[in-house]
Every structure is written in structure tokens, then in C-alpha cells.
Write a protein that holds these residues in place. Structure first.
Motif, mmCIF file in Angstrom:
data_model
loop_
_atom_site.group_PDB
_atom_site.id
_atom_site.type_symbol
_atom_site.label_atom_id
_atom_site.label_comp_id
_atom_site.label_asym_id
_atom_site.label_seq_id
_atom_site.Cartn_x
_atom_site.Cartn_y
_atom_site.Cartn_z
ATOM 1 N N GLY A 115 17.435 115.102 40.434
ATOM 2 C CA GLY A 115 18.675 114.816 41.140
ATOM 3 C C GLY A 115 18.855 113.325 41.339
ATOM 4 O O GLY A 115 17.996 112.510 40.978
ATOM 5 N N GLU A 119 26.503 111.960 44.215
ATOM 6 C CA GLU A 119 27.483 113.036 44.072
ATOM 7 C C GLU A 119 28.905 112.598 44.431
ATOM 8 O O GLU A 119 29.877 113.218 43.977
ATOM 9 C CB GLU A 119 27.101 114.205 44.968
ATOM 10 C CG GLU A 119 25.798 114.880 44.621
ATOM 11 C CD GLU A 119 25.431 115.849 45.714
ATOM 12 O OE1 GLU A 119 25.758 117.030 45.572
ATOM 13 O OE2 GLU A 119 24.848 115.413 46.727
ATOM 14 N N TRP A 151 21.672 117.132 41.225
ATOM 15 C CA TRP A 151 22.686 116.392 40.477
ATOM 16 C C TRP A 151 22.416 116.467 38.982
ATOM 17 O O TRP A 151 23.364 116.518 38.186
ATOM 18 C CB TRP A 151 22.732 114.926 40.916
ATOM 19 C CG TRP A 151 23.815 114.156 40.195
ATOM 20 C CD1 TRP A 151 25.122 114.048 40.561
ATOM 21 C CD2 TRP A 151 23.684 113.423 38.963
ATOM 22 N NE1 TRP A 151 25.820 113.295 39.646
ATOM 23 C CE2 TRP A 151 24.969 112.895 38.656
ATOM 24 C CE3 TRP A 151 22.627 113.158 38.107
ATOM 25 C CZ2 TRP A 151 25.206 112.117 37.515
ATOM 26 C CZ3 TRP A 151 22.861 112.385 36.973
ATOM 27 C CH2 TRP A 151 24.133 111.875 36.691
ATOM 28 N N GLN A 154 24.126 119.529 37.872
ATOM 29 C CA GLN A 154 25.579 119.361 37.817
ATOM 30 C C GLN A 154 25.982 118.524 36.604
ATOM 31 O O GLN A 154 26.988 118.818 35.940
ATOM 32 C CB GLN A 154 26.069 118.700 39.103
ATOM 33 C CG GLN A 154 25.850 119.553 40.333
ATOM 34 C CD GLN A 154 26.339 118.894 41.603
ATOM 35 O OE1 GLN A 154 26.710 117.714 41.610
ATOM 36 N NE2 GLN A 154 26.342 119.644 42.697
ATOM 37 N N ARG A 201 23.086 118.702 49.353
ATOM 38 C CA ARG A 201 24.113 118.178 48.448
ATOM 39 C C ARG A 201 25.496 118.222 49.097
ATOM 40 O O ARG A 201 25.735 118.975 50.036
ATOM 41 C CB ARG A 201 24.128 118.952 47.132
ATOM 42 C CG ARG A 201 24.174 120.450 47.259
ATOM 43 C CD ARG A 201 24.035 121.140 45.904
ATOM 44 N NE ARG A 201 23.731 122.558 46.030
ATOM 45 C CZ ARG A 201 24.617 123.514 46.272
ATOM 46 N NH1 ARG A 201 25.899 123.191 46.413
ATOM 47 N NH2 ARG A 201 24.264 124.783 46.369
#
Length: 310
Positions: A115, A119, A151, A154, A201
Motif C-alpha cells: 500500500g 489515496e 493501495w 486499488q 483507507r
């Protein structure tokens, strides 16, 4: 393999790496030299792209989980060349890290993309986005299986599958319950039908966006936290939307950090005993973390990777 007295870790890491001494004190699984040298296997080569600001903590967390296996693992760490973290010394990076340019001619059995606390930015606004996409594209032909965290998950969903993240009104922080919906998946073998997982998050991945994508499978669901484990149908990519690698105190440290910054932050959900931040939290997700990592190493890396790369 490098020795620790007359014993060695099944993970090959530099002797001076701070994480090594921490893990040795925890009595993390060690393998004696004779056994290691007589095993008719080669070490799995794992590449870790560490995007977290406190790199030494993340190194320890990931190596701890990778160590819980009889498989021998060699780990290489890389950091971004287009951006240097402000929370790690240059000497640490120089001694223990390389950049993508140093390893791009190599092939790896597995890779982990961590991560990153970015964000709030659109993917294309991230300073090192072009570098990340180059690495992700490279991994298609140079890595057997890639594990993406928070992240990193994502970013993979956006780059590989066109799925955009959704901004939350408040940060999701805490320990949340998840229900398995594909209990036969190899990744979740041994995990209870309901399990706990840490999240930290500000953005979400909608369950429907995974369900509607023919290339992806959500392995679980949660009304509060959304899907935690997402698998590509070709089993090349595993996306973990939370932080299963976190220590018991990590969310507490983040909560205190954000309070000190004066942010409008909620207490982590289901985390502190009796919702009292003065009481030490317990790690209630450790068994799931070890199982997920050992299942990934065994079924998606060791069982699938070629003994010799072409």
C-alpha cells in the motif's frame, strides 16, 4: 543461504537487515543448514515493491508472514526511482534496496506491491504512477503471481481492469468481519467461514464493480468494509483491500498520528478493548494473515512457477 549461528531462516535476506534480528527474537521459524542444503528445491524468488513510508516496519511485517512456510524464499526489495520516501534513511535504501532498473531483466516467482498513503490523489496524479504502471506491465511476463495490498490492490484493479476507487466520507479504520462466499478458493483454504481483517483507507472498491467484471472474483463480502480478497480468474493477481500484514499496534499508531495532526478522525472500529484507546489492542487476525500468505506461496507461486525460467 546466510547463517544465523548454526541455523538459517527459510527466507534469505541480508544479515544486517533490521527486520532479521526482530524476527529472530520472535523465534520465527528457522531451518538448520544441513536440512536447507539437502532439500531438492530451489528458493522461491520474491520481489517486494515497498511503497509504505515506514519501510522498516513493513519489511518486518511481510517477512514475518513469508517465513511461516518450509519453502525457502529469497527476497529482493525495490523502491521507486522517481520518488524517495522521507521516512527512511538513504543509507537503508542504498544497503537493502534496488530500483526497478536494477531488476527488470530478472524473473521472479512472486511479487508483492504494498500500500501507499496516497489515496487522496487520482492515480495519474501520483508522482511515480508511470513507474508503477511500467512495473505492473513488466510483471505480466516476468512474475508468476503478484500479491497487491491496499493501495497496491486499488492500483492493480484500476490499471489491469479499469475499476476506479470511490472516495469515502470518512476514513475506514478498524477490524471488520468478512464472510467467505467462495470457500473453495485455494487462497482461503483453512480460513473460517467468517474472519476478521484490519482496514485503513479513505477509498473503497465497490463489490458490484468486481462482481460485474468477468475477469475477477470476490472471495468474501462485508457490509461495512466491502470485499477484502479479490482474485483474478487467471490467478495471476491477488488483491487484498486491507492490511492483513499489520501488527496489533499499527492501527493505534496511525490513530494517534492522525490525532496529532489535528485530523477529524474516528476511533478505529472494533479495535480497542471496550473502545478504550488506553487499552492495548489484541491481534485477532494473525491466523488469517499466516494462512493467506502461506496459501499464496504454496498454491499460486510454488505450485505454478517454472523450476527454470526460459
Amino acid at each position: 543461504m546466510q547463517g544465523v549461528g548454526d541455523k538459517i531462516m527459510p527466507i534469505k535476506v541480508p544479515k544486517q537487515l533490521p527486520a532479521r534480528s526482530i524476527l529472530e527474537k520472535e523465534n520465527i521459524f528457522l531451518m538448520d543448514t544441513e536440512r536447507a542444503t539437502t532439500q531438492d528445491i530451489r528458493p522461491l524468488n520474491i520481489l517486494i515493491l515497498n511503497l509504505m513510508p515506514e519501510k522498516e516496519k513493513t519489511e518486518t511485517q511481510l517477512l514475518r508472514l513469508l517465513s511461516n512456510s518450509p519453502l525457502q524464499v529469497h527476497v529482493d526489495f525495490i523502491h521507486t526511482a522517481s520518488y524517495q520516501s522521507k521516512n527512511v534513511t538513504e543509507s537503508h535504501l542504498e544497503q537493502f534496496y534496488r530500483t526497478f532498473g536494477d531488476v527488470k531483466n530478472n524473473r521472479y516467482d512472486g511479487m508483492i506491491i504494498t500500500g501507499a498513503p496516497i489515496e487522496h490523489l487520482a492515480f495519474e496524479e501520483v508522482v511515480y504512477w508511470n513507474e508503477i504502471t511500467e512495473i505492473m506491465d513488466w510483471s505480466k511476463d516476468h512474475v508468476t503471481s503478484v500479491l497487491h495490498i491496499c493501495w497496491g490492490a486499488q492500483a492493480a484493479l484500476y490499471h489491469h481492469y479499469g475499476i476506479e476507487k470511490e472516495t469515502r466520507p470518512h476514513k475506514l479504520s478498524g477490524i471488520f468481519n468478512h464472510e467467505l462466499i467462495v470457500p473453495t478458493a485455494k487462497l482461503v483454504r483453512g480460513i473460517n467461514d467468517e474472519f476478521l481483517a484490519p482496514h485503513s483507507r479513505n477509498t473503497d472498491i465497490a463489490y458490484d464493480s468486481i462482481k460485474d467484471n468477468e475477469n475477477l472474483i470476490a472471495l468474501d463480502k462485508s457490509d461495512d468494509a466491502g470485499p477484502f480478497l479479490i482474485l483474478s480468474k487467471d490467478e495471476k493477481h491477488i488483491m487484498i483491500t486491507g492490511h492483513i500484514e499489520y501488527d496489533a499496534i499499527t492501527l493505534a499508531e496511525e490513530y494517534q498520528r492522525d490525532k496529532n495532526k489535528g485530523l477529524d478522525i474516528h476511533m478505529p472500529t472494533g479495535y480497542f478493548p471496550e473502545n478504550n484507546p488506553n487499552k492495548a489492542p489484541l491481534n485477532r487476525w494473525r491466523s488469517q494473515a499466516y494462512l493467506i500468505f502461506s496459501n499464496w506461496l504454496n498454491y499460486y507461486v510454488y505450485q505454478e512457477t517454472p523450476f527454470k525460467w526460459d
